[in-house]
Design a protein around this motif. Structure first.
Motif, PDB file in Angstrom:
ATOM      1  N   MET A  34       0.857  -1.179   0.000  1.00 55.07           N
ATOM      2  CA  MET A  34       0.000   0.000   0.000  1.00 55.07           C
ATOM      3  C   MET A  34       0.896   1.232   0.000  1.00 55.07           C
ATOM      4  SD  MET A  34      -3.137  -0.501   2.688  1.00 55.07           S
ATOM      5  CE  MET A  34      -2.006  -0.324   4.050  1.00 55.07           C
ATOM      6  N   ALA A  35       0.597   2.154  -0.900  1.00 57.09           N
ATOM      7  CA  ALA A  35       1.248   3.460  -0.884  1.00 57.09           C
ATOM      8  C   ALA A  35       0.330   4.421  -0.141  1.00 57.09           C
ATOM      9  CB  ALA A  35       1.511   3.956  -2.301  1.00 57.09           C
ATOM     10  N   VAL A  36       0.885   5.124   0.831  1.00 52.32           N
ATOM     11  CA  VAL A  36       0.066   5.984   1.688  1.00 52.32           C
ATOM     12  C   VAL A  36       0.691   7.371   1.772  1.00 52.32           C
ATOM     13  CG1 VAL A  36      -0.937   6.286   3.985  1.00 52.32           C
ATOM     14  CG2 VAL A  36      -0.605   3.981   3.065  1.00 52.32           C
ATOM     15  N   LYS A  37      -0.123   8.374   1.495  1.00 51.55           N
ATOM     16  CA  LYS A  37       0.326   9.753   1.663  1.00 51.55           C
ATOM     17  C   LYS A  37      -0.355  10.342   2.895  1.00 51.55           C
ATOM     18  CE  LYS A  37       1.257  14.101  -0.616  1.00 51.55           C
ATOM     19  NZ  LYS A  37       1.373  14.822  -1.903  1.00 51.55           N
ATOM     20  N   PHE A  38       0.445  10.965   3.754  1.00 57.12           N
ATOM     21  CA  PHE A  38      -0.047  11.574   4.982  1.00 57.12           C
ATOM     22  C   PHE A  38      -0.228  13.067   4.729  1.00 57.12           C
ATOM     23  CE2 PHE A  38       1.841   7.653   6.122  1.00 57.12           C
ATOM     24  CZ  PHE A  38       1.288   7.228   7.326  1.00 57.12           C
ATOM     25  N   LEU A  39      -1.454  13.539   4.869  1.00 56.40           N
ATOM     26  CA  LEU A  39      -1.748  14.946   4.573  1.00 56.40           C
ATOM     27  C   LEU A  39      -1.474  15.812   5.798  1.00 56.40           C
ATOM     28  CD1 LEU A  39      -4.957  14.741   2.366  1.00 56.40           C
ATOM     29  CD2 LEU A  39      -2.557  14.621   1.709  1.00 56.40           C
ATOM     30  N   THR A  40      -0.209  15.925   6.121  1.00 54.55           N
ATOM     31  CA  THR A  40       0.238  16.757   7.232  1.00 54.55           C
ATOM     32  C   THR A  40       1.562  17.384   6.844  1.00 54.55           C
ATOM     33  OG1 THR A  40       0.929  16.773   9.552  1.00 54.55           O
ATOM     34  CG2 THR A  40       1.360  14.765   8.294  1.00 54.55           C
ATOM     35  N   LYS A  41       1.869  18.522   7.437  1.00 53.49           N
ATOM     36  CA  LYS A  41       3.146  19.169   7.177  1.00 53.49           C
ATOM     37  C   LYS A  41       4.180  18.806   8.238  1.00 53.49           C
ATOM     38  CE  LYS A  41       1.467  23.088   4.464  1.00 53.49           C
ATOM     39  NZ  LYS A  41       1.475  24.568   4.301  1.00 53.49           N
ATOM     40  N   ARG A  42       3.748  18.080   9.247  1.00 54.88           N
ATOM     41  CA  ARG A  42       4.685  17.673  10.297  1.00 54.88           C
ATOM     42  C   ARG A  42       5.601  16.567   9.790  1.00 54.88           C
ATOM     43  NH1 ARG A  42       0.453  17.111  15.409  1.00 54.88           N
ATOM     44  NH2 ARG A  42      -0.317  19.266  15.355  1.00 54.88           N
ATOM     45  N   ALA A  43       6.791  16.490  10.372  1.00 52.26           N
ATOM     46  CA  ALA A  43       7.726  15.424  10.024  1.00 52.26           C
ATOM     47  C   ALA A  43       7.147  14.086  10.475  1.00 52.26           C
ATOM     48  CB  ALA A  43       9.076  15.669  10.690  1.00 52.26           C
ATOM     49  N   LEU A  44       7.305  13.070   9.643  1.00 50.00           N
ATOM     50  CA  LEU A  44       6.765  11.746   9.941  1.00 50.00           C
ATOM     51  C   LEU A  44       7.791  10.893  10.665  1.00 50.00           C
ATOM     52  CD1 LEU A  44       4.767  10.496   6.804  1.00 50.00           C
ATOM     53  CD2 LEU A  44       3.873  11.061   9.058  1.00 50.00           C
ATOM     54  N   SER A  45       7.366  10.263  11.734  1.00 52.64           N
ATOM     55  CA  SER A  45       8.191   9.289  12.436  1.00 52.64           C
ATOM     56  C   SER A  45       7.694   7.900  12.063  1.00 52.64           C
ATOM     57  CB  SER A  45       8.102   9.494  13.952  1.00 52.64           C
ATOM     58  OG  SER A  45       8.634   8.383  14.639  1.00 52.64           O
ATOM     59  N   VAL A  46       8.524   7.136  11.364  1.00 53.27           N
ATOM     60  CA  VAL A  46       8.133   5.786  10.972  1.00 53.27           C
ATOM     61  C   VAL A  46       7.843   4.935  12.203  1.00 53.27           C
ATOM     62  CG1 VAL A  46       8.926   3.671   9.859  1.00 53.27           C
ATOM     63  CG2 VAL A  46       9.374   5.879   8.788  1.00 53.27           C
ATOM     64  N   GLU A  47       8.636   5.119  13.250  1.00 53.42           N
ATOM     65  CA  GLU A  47       8.431   4.342  14.476  1.00 53.42           C
ATOM     66  C   GLU A  47       7.060   4.636  15.088  1.00 53.42           C
ATOM     67  OE1 GLU A  47      11.079   6.168  13.771  1.00 53.42           O
ATOM     68  OE2 GLU A  47      12.526   4.552  13.403  1.00 53.42           O
ATOM     69  N   ALA A  48       6.665   5.910  15.075  1.00 51.43           N
ATOM     70  CA  ALA A  48       5.358   6.277  15.627  1.00 51.43           C
ATOM     71  C   ALA A  48       4.221   5.717  14.779  1.00 51.43           C
ATOM     72  CB  ALA A  48       5.245   7.798  15.729  1.00 51.43           C
ATOM     73  N   VAL A  49       4.414   5.722  13.461  1.00 46.87           N
ATOM     74  CA  VAL A  49       3.402   5.175  12.560  1.00 46.87           C
ATOM     75  C   VAL A  49       3.207   3.681  12.821  1.00 46.87           C
ATOM     76  CG1 VAL A  49       2.885   4.641  10.153  1.00 46.87           C
ATOM     77  CG2 VAL A  49       3.717   6.917  10.769  1.00 46.87           C
ATOM     78  N   ILE A  50       4.320   2.945  12.920  1.00 48.96           N
ATOM     79  CA  ILE A  50       4.237   1.503  13.172  1.00 48.96           C
ATOM     80  C   ILE A  50       3.581   1.232  14.523  1.00 48.96           C
ATOM     81  CG2 ILE A  50       5.604  -0.576  13.588  1.00 48.96           C
ATOM     82  CD1 ILE A  50       7.645   0.502  11.589  1.00 48.96           C
ATOM     83  N   LYS A  51       3.954   1.981  15.528  1.00 47.30           N
ATOM     84  CA  LYS A  51       3.388   1.800  16.863  1.00 47.30           C
ATOM     85  C   LYS A  51       1.888   2.059  16.877  1.00 47.30           C
ATOM     86  CE  LYS A  51       4.044   3.257  21.674  1.00 47.30           C
ATOM     87  NZ  LYS A  51       4.822   4.158  22.581  1.00 47.30           N
ATOM     88  N   THR A  52       1.443   3.007  16.046  1.00 50.74           N
ATOM     89  CA  THR A  52       0.013   3.347  15.990  1.00 50.74           C
ATOM     90  C   THR A  52      -0.804   2.271  15.295  1.00 50.74           C
ATOM     91  OG1 THR A  52       0.482   5.728  16.003  1.00 50.74           O
ATOM     92  CG2 THR A  52      -1.673   5.022  15.140  1.00 50.74           C
ATOM     93  N   PHE A  53      -0.305   1.761  14.155  1.00 54.17           N
ATOM     94  CA  PHE A  53      -1.132   0.887  13.327  1.00 54.17           C
ATOM     95  C   PHE A  53      -0.921  -0.607  13.565  1.00 54.17           C
ATOM     96  CE2 PHE A  53      -1.187   4.921  11.031  1.00 54.17           C
ATOM     97  CZ  PHE A  53      -2.565   5.098  10.939  1.00 54.17           C
ATOM     98  N   ASN A  54       0.105  -0.981  14.268  1.00 54.79           N
ATOM     99  CA  ASN A  54       0.274  -2.390  14.612  1.00 54.79           C
ATOM    100  C   ASN A  54      -0.938  -2.952  15.348  1.00 54.79           C
ATOM    101  OD1 ASN A  54       2.359  -4.076  13.756  1.00 54.79           O
ATOM    102  ND2 ASN A  54       3.877  -3.033  15.015  1.00 54.79           N
ATOM    103  N   PRO A  55      -1.414  -2.300  16.424  1.00 50.38           N
ATOM    104  CA  PRO A  55      -2.590  -2.844  17.126  1.00 50.38           C
ATOM    105  C   PRO A  55      -3.900  -2.643  16.377  1.00 50.38           C
ATOM    106  CG  PRO A  55      -1.876  -0.787  18.147  1.00 50.38           C
ATOM    107  CD  PRO A  55      -0.837  -1.128  17.120  1.00 50.38           C
ATOM    108  N   LEU A  56      -3.956  -1.676  15.463  1.00 52.88           N
ATOM    109  CA  LEU A  56      -5.196  -1.410  14.733  1.00 52.88           C
ATOM    110  C   LEU A  56      -5.385  -2.394  13.583  1.00 52.88           C
ATOM    111  CD1 LEU A  56      -5.162   2.503  14.546  1.00 52.88           C
ATOM    112  CD2 LEU A  56      -6.574   1.071  16.023  1.00 52.88           C
ATOM    113  N   TRP A  57      -4.315  -2.666  12.861  1.00 54.77           N
ATOM    114  CA  TRP A  57      -4.415  -3.523  11.677  1.00 54.77           C
ATOM    115  C   TRP A  57      -4.245  -5.004  12.001  1.00 54.77           C
ATOM    116  CZ3 TRP A  57      -1.009   0.004   8.058  1.00 54.77           C
ATOM    117  CH2 TRP A  57      -1.765   1.137   7.710  1.00 54.77           C
ATOM    118  N   ARG A  58      -3.586  -5.294  13.120  1.00 50.05           N
ATOM    119  CA  ARG A  58      -3.460  -6.675  13.599  1.00 50.05           C
ATOM    120  C   ARG A  58      -2.984  -7.644  12.514  1.00 50.05           C
ATOM    121  NH1 ARG A  58      -9.117  -7.155  17.141  1.00 50.05           N
ATOM    122  NH2 ARG A  58      -8.681  -5.410  18.543  1.00 50.05           N
ATOM    123  N   SER A  59      -1.949  -7.257  11.837  1.00 43.56           N
ATOM    124  CA  SER A  59      -1.375  -8.125  10.813  1.00 43.56           C
ATOM    125  C   SER A  59      -0.757  -9.363  11.467  1.00 43.56           C
ATOM    126  CB  SER A  59      -0.303  -7.355  10.031  1.00 43.56           C
ATOM    127  OG  SER A  59       0.378  -8.195   9.141  1.00 43.56           O
TER     128      SER A  59
END
Length: 222
Positions: A34-59
């Motif tokens: 999946m290609a995902v674009k984040f509509l924010t001007k803030r710097a993206l933290s890959v670690e924070a993204v993974i921490k957020t979606f790991n429990p939500l997506w339950r891969s």
């Protein structure tokens, strides 16, 4: 390097460079991306993204994340079903800002991808009771975007309203509703309520930016 790759046919190749390697399908990876674009001007933290979606997506086997451009990340899974499930549950947001998701087939350069549309559920309210059906709701929502037919008709039934799955253009203003009239001369207005939308611009109704980045807000000097 990208320009060289695009114009290699115009290059004068030496003997070694002109040796062709055929890429057969058995050499391709079995990744689903999946290609995902984040509509924010803030710097993206890959670690924070993974921490957020790991429990939500339950891969089952987790996923990998790769940076792919300005606020664009690639999410790599080992099976198609998990990608399908995530896409079908859109829209998604991170830090209250919209994420635009799409399946990436690895055949086109990432820079050519267009992150313009998202799938959303629209609740259609105030339809006269005798017209409260799926067909009418879908016709009313044609002004909001492109219809996405649902296989499970029960997903559309909201009791006093009808839910419709619509692919909307994030660069256009959200439709707040639509006028209607009946053959008996009755006129009225139905309201659209969008489910699970994150931050949006309340000046112009666009999802592609927030209030402080809106041209209307800037022109009005705040």
């Amino acid at each position: 390097m990208d320009n060289l790759a695009e114009h290699w046919q115009n290059l004068s190749l030496n003997e070694r460079e002109d040796v062709n390697l055929e890429l057969s399908e058995d050499k391709s990876s079995n990744e689903f991306i999946m290609a995902v674009k984040f509509l924010t001007k803030r710097a993206l933290s890959v670690e924070a993204v993974i921490k957020t979606f790991n429990p939500l997506w339950r891969s089952k086997k987790g996923f990998k994340v790769r940076r792919a451009g300005d606020h664009i990340l690639l999410f790599v899974f080992d099976n198609r079903e998990e990608v399908d499930k995530i896409l079908s549950s859109a829209p998604w947001s991170f830090d209250e800002h919209l994420m635009v998701l799409q399946r990436y087939d690895k055949e086109v350069p990432i820079r050519t991808l267009k992150f313009n549309t998202i799938l959303v559920w629209i609740q259609v309210h105030d339809i006269p009771m005798r017209f409260l059906n799926h067909k009418v709701a879908e016709e009313l929502c044609e002004v909001a975007g492109m219809m996405c037919k649902e296989e499970d008709i029960n997903e559309m039934d909201g009791g006093s309203f009808i839910r419709v799955r619509v692919n909307i253009d994030i660069n256009k203003h959200l439709c707040r509703g639509r006028r209607f009239s009946s053959s008996q001369g009755e006129q009225g207005w139905v309201s659209f309520k969008y489910e699970r939308l994150p931050n949006l611009c309340y000046w112009c109704g666009s999802l592609s930016h927030v209030d402080k980045d809106c041209e209307l807000w800037i022109e009005s000097e705040g």
